[in-house]
Design an enzyme around this catalytic site. Structure first.
Site, mmCIF file in Angstrom:
data_model
loop_
_atom_site.group_PDB
_atom_site.id
_atom_site.type_symbol
_atom_site.label_atom_id
_atom_site.label_comp_id
_atom_site.label_asym_id
_atom_site.label_seq_id
_atom_site.Cartn_x
_atom_site.Cartn_y
_atom_site.Cartn_z
ATOM 1 N N GLU A 9 1.271 -14.818 -19.116
ATOM 2 C CA GLU A 9 0.832 -16.013 -18.468
ATOM 3 C C GLU A 9 1.318 -16.699 -16.387
ATOM 4 O OE1 GLU A 9 2.950 -16.742 -20.264
ATOM 5 O OE2 GLU A 9 4.254 -18.618 -19.855
ATOM 6 N N CYS A 45 7.321 -15.123 -25.987
ATOM 7 C CA CYS A 45 8.854 -15.320 -25.495
ATOM 8 C C CYS A 45 9.757 -15.660 -26.763
ATOM 9 C CB CYS A 45 8.886 -16.388 -23.967
ATOM 10 S SG CYS A 45 10.734 -15.729 -23.521
ATOM 11 N N HIS A 77 6.534 -13.273 -20.339
ATOM 12 C CA HIS A 77 5.395 -14.505 -20.412
ATOM 13 C C HIS A 77 4.389 -13.771 -19.403
ATOM 14 C CE1 HIS A 77 8.058 -18.227 -21.380
ATOM 15 N NE2 HIS A 77 8.755 -17.215 -21.024
HETATM 16 N N1 GLN Z 1 15.063 -19.419 -25.894
HETATM 17 C C1 GLN Z 1 14.568 -18.098 -25.999
HETATM 18 C C2 GLN Z 1 15.964 -17.296 -24.707
HETATM 19 O O1 GLN Z 1 16.689 -18.314 -24.705
HETATM 20 C C3 GLN Z 1 13.133 -18.142 -24.879
HETATM 21 C C4 GLN Z 1 12.716 -18.419 -23.995
HETATM 22 C C5 GLN Z 1 11.519 -18.641 -23.639
HETATM 23 O O2 GLN Z 1 10.919 -18.550 -24.447
HETATM 24 N N2 GLN Z 1 11.468 -18.938 -22.030
HETATM 25 O O3 GLN Z 1 15.632 -16.504 -25.278
#
Ligand code: GLN
Length: 541
Positions: A517, A379, A515
């Site tokens: 995970e 992410c 993600h």
């Molecule tokens: N801050 C980044 C976004 O909002 C990544 C978010 C995250 O890593 N869950 O896109």
């Protein structure tokens, strides 16, 4: 058969591992061939934990259908190897919200709306709804017996037992048997009081799950059974375990299925835990060890990375390897002290929000890229991998994310609202949060490029589904320049959002917008995390 309900309450104090206990019981039943679902009730007033600080709440777990839920839902999925939905976690905030909405729509025909019956009826309806189509529903009630905010839920449990009968509803009380050093003794009094409190509201637990640091003597077990009015075989001792995944096995050895079967009038319940047992052995005494450098910023809040640290354990267990984590505070990492990454076998940049610690993470990415250390970015980790590549390889020095600089001239990472797909329609399912943000949440399709590491890692599947929780996206305007310089766009959404990138001239440099995970389970580790851990093991060797 009609669904049978197992209510799990907690006594004495919080953090006793009710979530793990509930997951373990559900796992044993599922492994015995039953259809099992599980529900977490959170008695707080927030509608969901999405807006709660990680300080208050730990990780926000995202379900496939895009709900932001309690971290226990993550444990449930990891133990039960199943995907749950937003119905598997509700809060007092949600219950009141529905009742008040119904009241505003005149659905109660002028009645006075009260906790009993209206709130309690709404709670029962939600519980029964999750149980539909299952043999068992395990219901974990958050908080501790005696909490004012838990009262309506206990009343709902009592009523359900009254309505459905004692062969359909049982109650398990998870409690603490403290060891008092000065007296050199384990004490049962707090448990007795907690059970008395339950009885005062009309609930007599059938099973006591006694958490303790040391084994409990036969005499104390008998004393507990007598004072709590349960059968002798219904005091189950849950000693501290080396791994949470040992708990189902320990509960089984302690005989927890005997009183469960007896109370439900079932013949003996016989789970098959062979595969689970084998994996647990590999967690406890594995052949190999590796160390992953985990560059994050909430390091005093390791709970907020729960799914990821568990996913590393799953991947490790499946290749007989202990994955040690070297926690590195991104705010303190610069090019002077970057050598602290020298002894790691892989570098992991997890998700995150906000500007703090960004430069340290980018330094770690440079180090992984230049020294050909296995790297996985998740992410925010992917967004930063793109920025690092643009700045240091493609020579666009001021490449940035709109999250860190709203006025940046090179918005390589920018806001999701700016995205219009080729048909001129924004097909992203967005979610307006009460704080004004728009998050991309839940499961989305991702199409993988055939000649990529990620494609191989996902066993040559072209279409995968993974979960998201972010606001910003990689800007497709930079695709060409990335690819020209050697960063492959290896995964895209059907409407061409960048979902995965990798570097060809590197043994393992993969970064993903989703993600991974959130879909990792002990028996079914996530493919890209497994591939990362495997390449770290290879790198070490
Ligand atoms: N801050 C980044 C976004 O909002 C990544 C978010 C995250 O890593 N869950 O896109």
């Amino acid at each position: 058969m009609q669904p049978k309900y197992i209510f799990v309450t907690g006594g004495v104090l919080s953090s006793l591992g009710k979530g793990i206990s509930s997951s373990s019981i559900a796992t044993l039943l599922k492994s015995s061939g039953f259809k099992v679902s599980i529900l977490k009730i959170d008695p707080y007033i927030n509608v969901d934990p999405g807006t709660m600080s990680p300080l208050e709440h730990g990780e926000v777990f995202v379900t496939a259908d895009g709900a932001e839920t309690d971290l226990d839902i993550g444990h449930y999925e990891r133990f039960l190897d199943t995907s749950l939905t937003k119905a598997n976690n509700f809060t007092t905030g949600q219950v009141y919200l529905s009742v008040i909405e119904n009241e505003r729509q005149g659905k109660y025909l002028g009645k006075t709306i009260q906790v009993v019956p209206h709130i309690v009826d709404e709670i029962k309806a939600r519980i029964k709804n999750v149980a539909k189509g299952n043999d068992f529903l395990v219901v974990e009630l958050g908080g501790t017996v005696g909490d004012i905010e838990g009262m309506p839920y206990l009343e709902a449990m009592r009523q359900m037992k009254h309505e459905l009968g004692s062969n359909q509803v049982i109650s398990i009380h998870v409690t603490l048997i403290p060891f008092i050093k000065a007296a050199g003794e384990q004490k049962t009094k707090p448990t007795q009081h907690s059970v008395q409190e339950l009885r005062r509201i009309g609930i007599s637990p059938q099973i006591i799950l006694a958490r303790c640091e040391k084994p409990l003597s036969k005499e104390l077990k008998r004393k507990l059974a007598l004072s709590c009015d349960v059968d002798d075989d219904s005091v189950i001792v849950a000693e501290d375990a080396q791994s949470i995944y040992q708990c189902p096995i320990n509960f089984l050895k302690e005989g927890i299925l005997t009183p469960i079967a007896k109370n439900f009038n079932l013949d003996c319940i016989q789970p098959n835990m062979d595969e689970w047992d084998m994996l647990v052995k590999k967690i406890i005494s594995p052949k190999n060890q590796i160390t992953i450098g985990f560059v994050g910023k909430y390091l005093d809040l390791k709970e907020s990375y729960k799914s990821l640290t568990e996913a590393l354990i799953h991947a490790g267990a499946n290749i007989d390897t202990r994955v040690n984590i070297k926690w590195i505070d991104s705010e303190k990492l610069d090019m002077q002290n970057i050598k602290i990454l020298e002894d790691v076998d892989g570098i992991l940049i997890p998700g995150g929000f906000g500007h703090r610690g960004i430069e340290g993470k980018i330094n770690a990415i440079t180090y992984a890229r230049e020294n050909k250390i296995p790297f996985l970015g998740i992410c925010l980790g992917m967004q930063l991998a793109i920025l690092e590549f643009l700045r240091n390889v493609a020579n666009i020095k001021n490449a940035n994310s709109v999250e860190f600089d709203v006025h940046t001239k090179e918005p390589a990472i920018y806001l999701i609202e700016d995205f219009i797909d080729q048909n001129g329609q924004n097909q992203i399912r967005t979610h307006k949060s009460p704080l004004g943000g728009t998050m991309r949440l839940g499961e989305y399709d991702c199409i993988l490029k055939k000649d990529s590491v990620i494609y191989q890692s996902y066993h040559s599947q072209e279409l995968i589904k993974e979960r998201h929780r972010h606001r910003y996206e990689a800007n497709p305007k930079y695709k060409e320049i990335l690819e020209k310089n050697g960063m492959q766009i290896s995964g895209e959404s059907p409407n061409q959002l960048i979902e995965a990138v990798e570097i060809k001239e590197h043994p393992f440099f993969v970064a993903v917008q989703f993600h991974p995970e959130f879909t990792s389970r002990l028996k079914n580790p996530n493919a890209i995390i497994l591939a990362f851990v495997k390449s770290a093991l290879q790198f070490k060797k």
